[in-house]
Design a protein around this motif. Structure first.
Motif: not given
Length: 73
Positions: A60-73
């Motif tokens: 899912d595109p949201c899954v991929n984006e949220w994972r990227k967001e969390l990885a940056r934190d």
């Protein structure tokens, strides 16, 4: 999904079943579905991510984006 948040704990449930939890230790939150401590807002995102994976799958595109967001934190 239901998300319950207190000062020291968070619980995400789907259809009455707990899918992920978060526990506050000092200023950090430890979420069962994420490998490292997070701040409060990121912990909420991680719990939402756990629900999204269950309902929409790993691709899912949201899954991929949220994972990227969390990885940056």
């Amino acid at each position: 999904m239901a998300l319950e948040i207190t000062e020291t704990a968070m619980t995400a449930t789907v259809n009455g079943e707990v899918i992920a939890t978060g526990t506050r230790v000092g200023n950090a939150w430890h979420v069962t579905t994420w490998p490292r401590p997070l701040d409060r807002n990121s912990a909420i995102t991680a719990l939402s991510l756990a629900e999204r994976v269950i309902t929409h799958g790993e691709d899912d595109p949201c899954v991929n984006e949220w994972r990227k967001e969390l990885a940056r934190d």
